[in-house]
Design a protein around this motif. Structure first.
Motif, mmCIF file in Angstrom:
data_model
loop_
_atom_site.group_PDB
_atom_site.id
_atom_site.type_symbol
_atom_site.label_atom_id
_atom_site.label_comp_id
_atom_site.label_asym_id
_atom_site.label_seq_id
_atom_site.Cartn_x
_atom_site.Cartn_y
_atom_site.Cartn_z
ATOM 1 N N SER A 66 0.845 -1.205 0.000
ATOM 2 C CA SER A 66 0.000 0.000 0.000
ATOM 3 C C SER A 66 0.875 1.247 0.000
ATOM 4 N N LYS A 67 1.895 1.243 0.848
ATOM 5 C CA LYS A 67 2.799 2.389 0.900
ATOM 6 C C LYS A 67 3.578 2.510 -0.408
ATOM 7 N N ALA A 68 4.087 1.403 -0.910
ATOM 8 C CA ALA A 68 4.871 1.424 -2.145
ATOM 9 C C ALA A 68 4.056 1.966 -3.318
ATOM 10 N N LEU A 69 2.793 1.591 -3.395
ATOM 11 C CA LEU A 69 1.949 2.046 -4.509
ATOM 12 C C LEU A 69 1.726 3.559 -4.492
ATOM 13 N N THR A 70 1.798 4.181 -3.312
ATOM 14 C CA THR A 70 1.633 5.643 -3.263
ATOM 15 C C THR A 70 2.779 6.361 -3.968
ATOM 16 N N PHE A 71 3.936 5.693 -4.058
ATOM 17 C CA PHE A 71 5.093 6.273 -4.738
ATOM 18 C C PHE A 71 5.140 5.926 -6.224
ATOM 19 N N ARG A 72 4.233 5.047 -6.659
ATOM 20 C CA ARG A 72 4.256 4.588 -8.048
ATOM 21 C C ARG A 72 2.872 4.745 -8.673
ATOM 22 N N PRO A 73 2.392 5.971 -8.873
ATOM 23 C CA PRO A 73 1.030 6.179 -9.389
ATOM 24 C C PRO A 73 0.812 5.659 -10.810
ATOM 25 N N LYS A 74 1.879 5.465 -11.561
ATOM 26 C CA LYS A 74 1.753 4.966 -12.936
ATOM 27 C C LYS A 74 2.340 3.567 -13.082
ATOM 28 N N LEU A 75 2.393 2.818 -11.977
ATOM 29 C CA LEU A 75 2.967 1.487 -11.998
ATOM 30 C C LEU A 75 2.410 0.665 -13.151
ATOM 31 N N HIS A 76 3.302 0.054 -13.901
ATOM 32 C CA HIS A 76 2.901 -0.825 -14.992
ATOM 33 C C HIS A 76 4.047 -1.783 -15.282
ATOM 34 N N PHE A 77 3.736 -3.074 -15.301
ATOM 35 C CA PHE A 77 4.724 -4.093 -15.576
ATOM 36 C C PHE A 77 4.469 -4.686 -16.958
ATOM 37 N N THR A 78 5.539 -4.931 -17.699
ATOM 38 C CA THR A 78 5.454 -5.591 -18.999
ATOM 39 C C THR A 78 6.277 -6.868 -18.931
ATOM 40 N N LEU A 79 5.614 -7.990 -19.135
ATOM 41 C CA LEU A 79 6.263 -9.290 -19.049
ATOM 42 C C LEU A 79 7.290 -9.453 -20.168
ATOM 43 N N ILE A 80 8.484 -9.875 -19.785
ATOM 44 C CA ILE A 80 9.536 -10.174 -20.756
ATOM 45 C C ILE A 80 9.641 -11.682 -20.943
ATOM 46 N N GLU A 81 9.742 -12.416 -19.823
ATOM 47 C CA GLU A 81 9.943 -13.866 -19.882
ATOM 48 C C GLU A 81 9.491 -14.498 -18.582
ATOM 49 N N THR A 82 9.085 -15.758 -18.667
ATOM 50 C CA THR A 82 8.697 -16.545 -17.503
ATOM 51 C C THR A 82 9.569 -17.789 -17.470
ATOM 52 N N PHE A 83 10.143 -18.079 -16.308
ATOM 53 C CA PHE A 83 10.979 -19.257 -16.121
ATOM 54 C C PHE A 83 10.298 -20.133 -15.071
ATOM 55 N N ALA A 84 10.221 -21.447 -15.332
ATOM 56 C CA ALA A 84 9.478 -22.325 -14.436
ATOM 57 C C ALA A 84 10.324 -23.484 -13.930
ATOM 58 N N SER A 85 10.010 -23.905 -12.712
ATOM 59 C CA SER A 85 10.488 -25.164 -12.157
ATOM 60 C C SER A 85 9.240 -25.850 -11.609
ATOM 61 N N PRO A 86 9.339 -27.074 -11.110
ATOM 62 C CA PRO A 86 8.113 -27.742 -10.647
ATOM 63 C C PRO A 86 7.332 -27.005 -9.564
ATOM 64 N N ASP A 87 8.025 -26.208 -8.719
ATOM 65 C CA ASP A 87 7.315 -25.560 -7.606
ATOM 66 C C ASP A 87 7.481 -24.045 -7.577
ATOM 67 N N SER A 88 8.000 -23.457 -8.659
ATOM 68 C CA SER A 88 8.202 -22.018 -8.643
ATOM 69 C C SER A 88 8.186 -21.451 -10.054
ATOM 70 N N VAL A 89 8.079 -20.129 -10.085
ATOM 71 C CA VAL A 89 8.142 -19.408 -11.350
ATOM 72 C C VAL A 89 8.928 -18.124 -11.102
ATOM 73 N N ALA A 90 9.749 -17.765 -12.053
ATOM 74 C CA ALA A 90 10.464 -16.491 -12.004
ATOM 75 C C ALA A 90 9.906 -15.636 -13.137
ATOM 76 N N VAL A 91 9.497 -14.433 -12.783
ATOM 77 C CA VAL A 91 8.858 -13.541 -13.733
ATOM 78 C C VAL A 91 9.808 -12.378 -14.011
ATOM 79 N N LEU A 92 10.308 -12.322 -15.223
ATOM 80 C CA LEU A 92 11.184 -11.232 -15.638
ATOM 81 C C LEU A 92 10.323 -10.203 -16.359
ATOM 82 N N TYR A 93 10.387 -8.966 -15.892
ATOM 83 C CA TYR A 93 9.561 -7.912 -16.474
ATOM 84 C C TYR A 93 10.300 -6.592 -16.431
ATOM 85 N N HIS A 94 9.776 -5.627 -17.147
ATOM 86 C CA HIS A 94 10.277 -4.274 -16.936
ATOM 87 C C HIS A 94 9.112 -3.415 -16.487
#
Length: 125
Positions: A66-94
């Motif tokens: 909640s606090k972090a979002l007050t500093f990022r009024p135009k927050l927007h993520f664009t997915l670059i790549e997704t990496f997977a293992s059986p129990d996790s995912v790593a999300v690379l974005y800008h």
């Protein structure tokens, strides 16, 4: 095998994670996490939360984000790549500032995020 998730389910989670953040609906984001989830990020201590850089539980995550979002009024993520293992995912974005970030998301058996970390590029001097 416990904790095994199909790559298609992990890709769907990554896609929903990005969409939830882009909606700026914090409760939508939090539905993806377990009640006792843990989050680590250098930004946690920078915003005056736990000096260890790690928070536990949805209530603490809600307060931090909640606090972090007050500093990022135009927050927007664009997915670059997704990496997977059986129990996790790593999300690379800008983000809207053009910075690359990699979020590591470890899941419980039900497919909810139980452990996460924000990973930022390391710049060598």
């Amino acid at each position: 095998m416990t904790g095994h998730h199909a790559p298609s389910d992990l890709l769907a989670l990554a896609t929903e994670w990005i969409a939830a953040w882009n909606s700026r609906d914090l409760e939508r984001v939090l539905t993806l996490y377990t009640d006792d989830s843990e989050m680590s990020s250098e930004k946690i201590s920078a915003l005056g939360f736990d000096a260890s850089g790690t928070l536990r539980g949805k209530d603490r995550l809600r307060a931090y984000w909640s606090k972090a979002l007050t500093f990022r009024p135009k927050l927007h993520f664009t997915l670059i790549e997704t990496f997977a293992s059986p129990d996790s995912v790593a999300v690379l974005y800008h983000d809207e500032l053009g910075k690359q970030v990699c979020e590591y998301l470890r899941l419980d058996d039900a497919g909810k995020i139980r452990q996460a970390s924000g990973n930022y590029p390391v710049r060598w001097a």
